[in-house]
Design a protein around this motif. Structure first.
Motif, mmCIF file in Angstrom:
data_model
loop_
_atom_site.group_PDB
_atom_site.id
_atom_site.type_symbol
_atom_site.label_atom_id
_atom_site.label_comp_id
_atom_site.label_asym_id
_atom_site.label_seq_id
_atom_site.Cartn_x
_atom_site.Cartn_y
_atom_site.Cartn_z
ATOM 1 N N LEU A 90 -27.464 31.057 -20.094
ATOM 2 C CA LEU A 90 -27.624 30.632 -18.707
ATOM 3 C C LEU A 90 -26.281 30.204 -18.126
ATOM 4 N N PRO A 91 -26.016 30.509 -16.854
ATOM 5 C CA PRO A 91 -24.786 30.023 -16.228
ATOM 6 C C PRO A 91 -24.736 28.494 -16.257
ATOM 7 N N ILE A 92 -23.542 27.961 -16.380
ATOM 8 C CA ILE A 92 -23.394 26.503 -16.446
ATOM 9 C C ILE A 92 -23.947 25.857 -15.177
ATOM 10 N N LYS A 93 -23.776 26.513 -14.051
ATOM 11 C CA LYS A 93 -24.308 25.976 -12.789
ATOM 12 C C LYS A 93 -25.821 25.825 -12.864
ATOM 13 N N ALA A 94 -26.504 26.816 -13.443
ATOM 14 C CA ALA A 94 -27.965 26.762 -13.568
ATOM 15 C C ALA A 94 -28.377 25.679 -14.563
ATOM 16 N N ILE A 95 -27.611 25.519 -15.625
ATOM 17 C CA ILE A 95 -27.920 24.468 -16.600
ATOM 18 C C ILE A 95 -27.796 23.098 -15.950
ATOM 19 N N ALA A 96 -26.781 22.925 -15.115
ATOM 20 C CA ALA A 96 -26.599 21.638 -14.427
ATOM 21 C C ALA A 96 -27.836 21.283 -13.613
ATOM 22 N N VAL A 97 -28.346 22.242 -12.847
ATOM 23 C CA VAL A 97 -29.538 21.994 -12.027
ATOM 24 C C VAL A 97 -30.751 21.753 -12.909
ATOM 25 N N ASP A 98 -30.918 22.548 -13.950
ATOM 26 C CA ASP A 98 -32.066 22.435 -14.840
ATOM 27 C C ASP A 98 -32.102 21.073 -15.539
ATOM 28 N N CYS A 99 -30.935 20.466 -15.746
ATOM 29 C CA CYS A 99 -30.869 19.187 -16.459
ATOM 30 C C CYS A 99 -30.789 17.985 -15.525
ATOM 31 N N GLY A 100 -30.877 18.227 -14.220
ATOM 32 C CA GLY A 100 -30.951 17.115 -13.282
ATOM 33 C C GLY A 100 -29.626 16.596 -12.787
ATOM 34 N N PHE A 101 -28.527 17.331 -12.990
ATOM 35 C CA PHE A 101 -27.242 16.920 -12.458
ATOM 36 C C PHE A 101 -27.087 17.427 -11.029
ATOM 37 N N CYS A 102 -26.229 16.748 -10.248
ATOM 38 C CA CYS A 102 -26.074 17.127 -8.847
ATOM 39 C C CYS A 102 -25.561 18.548 -8.712
ATOM 40 N N ASP A 103 -24.579 18.908 -9.537
ATOM 41 C CA ASP A 103 -23.979 20.230 -9.489
ATOM 42 C C ASP A 103 -23.173 20.432 -10.767
ATOM 43 N N GLN A 104 -22.491 21.570 -10.864
ATOM 44 C CA GLN A 104 -21.728 21.877 -12.076
ATOM 45 C C GLN A 104 -20.612 20.867 -12.293
ATOM 46 N N ALA A 105 -19.972 20.423 -11.220
ATOM 47 C CA ALA A 105 -18.875 19.460 -11.366
ATOM 48 C C ALA A 105 -19.382 18.133 -11.934
ATOM 49 N N HIS A 106 -20.576 17.715 -11.485
ATOM 50 C CA HIS A 106 -21.163 16.483 -11.994
ATOM 51 C C HIS A 106 -21.451 16.611 -13.492
ATOM 52 N N LEU A 107 -22.043 17.728 -13.894
ATOM 53 C CA LEU A 107 -22.293 17.968 -15.317
ATOM 54 C C LEU A 107 -20.981 17.963 -16.100
ATOM 55 N N THR A 108 -19.966 18.629 -15.579
ATOM 56 C CA THR A 108 -18.688 18.715 -16.293
ATOM 57 C C THR A 108 -18.087 17.330 -16.517
ATOM 58 N N ARG A 109 -18.135 16.477 -15.498
ATOM 59 C CA ARG A 109 -17.589 15.116 -15.652
ATOM 60 C C ARG A 109 -18.357 14.345 -16.719
ATOM 61 N N MET A 110 -19.687 14.362 -16.640
ATOM 62 C CA MET A 110 -20.495 13.603 -17.578
ATOM 63 C C MET A 110 -20.370 14.159 -18.995
ATOM 64 N N PHE A 111 -20.374 15.489 -19.123
ATOM 65 C CA PHE A 111 -20.315 16.134 -20.436
ATOM 66 C C PHE A 111 -18.961 15.877 -21.098
ATOM 67 N N SER A 112 -17.891 16.008 -20.335
ATOM 68 C CA SER A 112 -16.554 15.789 -20.886
ATOM 69 C C SER A 112 -16.375 14.346 -21.328
ATOM 70 N N SER A 113 -16.905 13.417 -20.548
ATOM 71 C CA SER A 113 -16.799 12.009 -20.907
ATOM 72 C C SER A 113 -17.557 11.699 -22.194
ATOM 73 N N GLU A 114 -18.720 12.327 -22.369
ATOM 74 C CA GLU A 114 -19.568 12.037 -23.529
ATOM 75 C C GLU A 114 -19.107 12.770 -24.783
#
Length: 294
Positions: A257-281
């Motif tokens: 799945l595209p990362i953008k679609a994964i971000a939406v599927d997991c409840g993040f605002c957008d791909q950038a939001h997922l990237t920030r949270m994922f990189s931090s964790e």
């Protein structure tokens, strides 16, 4: 409290030209309006919501009487004022100014205070602040205004996140809090734990604030926040964040799945939001994790 006016009625007392508004964007318990004002001498009635005023353009001497006391300051770009809810105030200024108002519901502020303090909060009052130069407040106002202007994907969830961070900042620096009488402390029952975990997993892609989760167990947000924290040894928002990140990690490793679609599927605002949270964790962005996993 009776007789409190909603922000929509404020122009009846303080006339101005609306420059930007969040009306119709389905935000929950947060709202924004930007105004152009000419000089005025006005009374702001007791309002239903807390209000942050961020000054955008124009500089003017400002007087405000709040709770019987007059304060005087010169206000311009970068400055902010706070107005607590349910408190009448008198304002007087002479020069034209553009301002942004951020309105925060009393329910939301008390809810965040209850979660942060791990106790039942009955009332929050903001300090009488006519002028403060606070980058956190200015940045939050800019971010919320940007969402009102751009109407981006996940705007409601993003605004809720920014508003909660802003409220925590206000509680730390500008607020007094009154607690309810202590209630019997406890934890969620095993059945409640199972039900809330299933609910979170099922609704993970949707906005999951404290009230939504508490409603799933027919509990008040304050009681739910305390008992959830004691049951899972972490706040509810931290648990939801962890489940979203774990789901994202699983999807990155096992699907194309595209990362953008994964971000939406997991409840993040957008791909950038997922990237920030994922990189931090996890110490690396989602794309790099996927390459290593494959």
């Amino acid at each position: 409290m009776g007789g409190l006016i909603p922000f929509e009625e404020l122009p009846e007392w303080v006339p101005g030209k609306v420059l930007l508004a969040s009306d119709g964007q389905n935000w929950k318990r947060v709202a924004l309006r930007s105004y152009h004002y000419q000089g005025q001498d006005v009374v702001v009635p007791a309002m239903r919501d807390f209000m942050l005023v961020s000054y955008r353009t124009g500089t003017t001497p400002m007087q405000r009487r709040f709770d019987g006391r007059w304060k005087k300051e010169t206000l311009g770009p970068g400055a902010a004022s706070l107005l607590t809810r349910a408190q009448q105030a008198y304002w007087n200024w002479h020069e034209p100014i553009d301002v942004t108002h951020i309105y925060l519901s009393g329910e939301m502020v008390a809810e965040v205070a209850s979660e942060v303090m791990d106790c039942a909060v009955s009332e929050v009052t903001l300090d009488d602040v006519l002028r403060v130069d606070d980058p956190v407040m200015s940045s939050a106002a800019d971010a919320i205004a940007g969402e009102a202007r751009n109407r981006a994907l996940g705007g409601s969830l993003y605004v809720d996140t920014v508003a909660r961070g802003l409220i925590i900042h206000l509680l730390r620096r500008y607020a007094s809090v009154r607690q309810l009488e202590p209630e019997r402390t406890g934890v969620l029952t095993p059945q409640q734990e199972k039900r809330i975990v299933e609910f979170i997993e099922t609704e993970i892609e949707t906005p999951l604030d404290l009230k939504v989760m508490a409603d799933a167990l027919n509990m008040t947000p304050c009681l739910f926040a305390r008992q959830f924290r004691r049951s899972f040894n972490m706040p509810a928002y931290a648990f939801v964040k962890a489940r979203r990140l774990e789901r994202a990690r699983r999807l990155l490793a096992t699907t194309e799945l595209p990362i953008k679609a994964i971000a939406v599927d997991c409840g993040f605002c957008d791909q950038a939001h997922l990237t920030r949270m994922f990189s931090s964790e996890f110490g690396m962005p989602p794309g790099e994790f996927r390459r290593r996993a494959h």
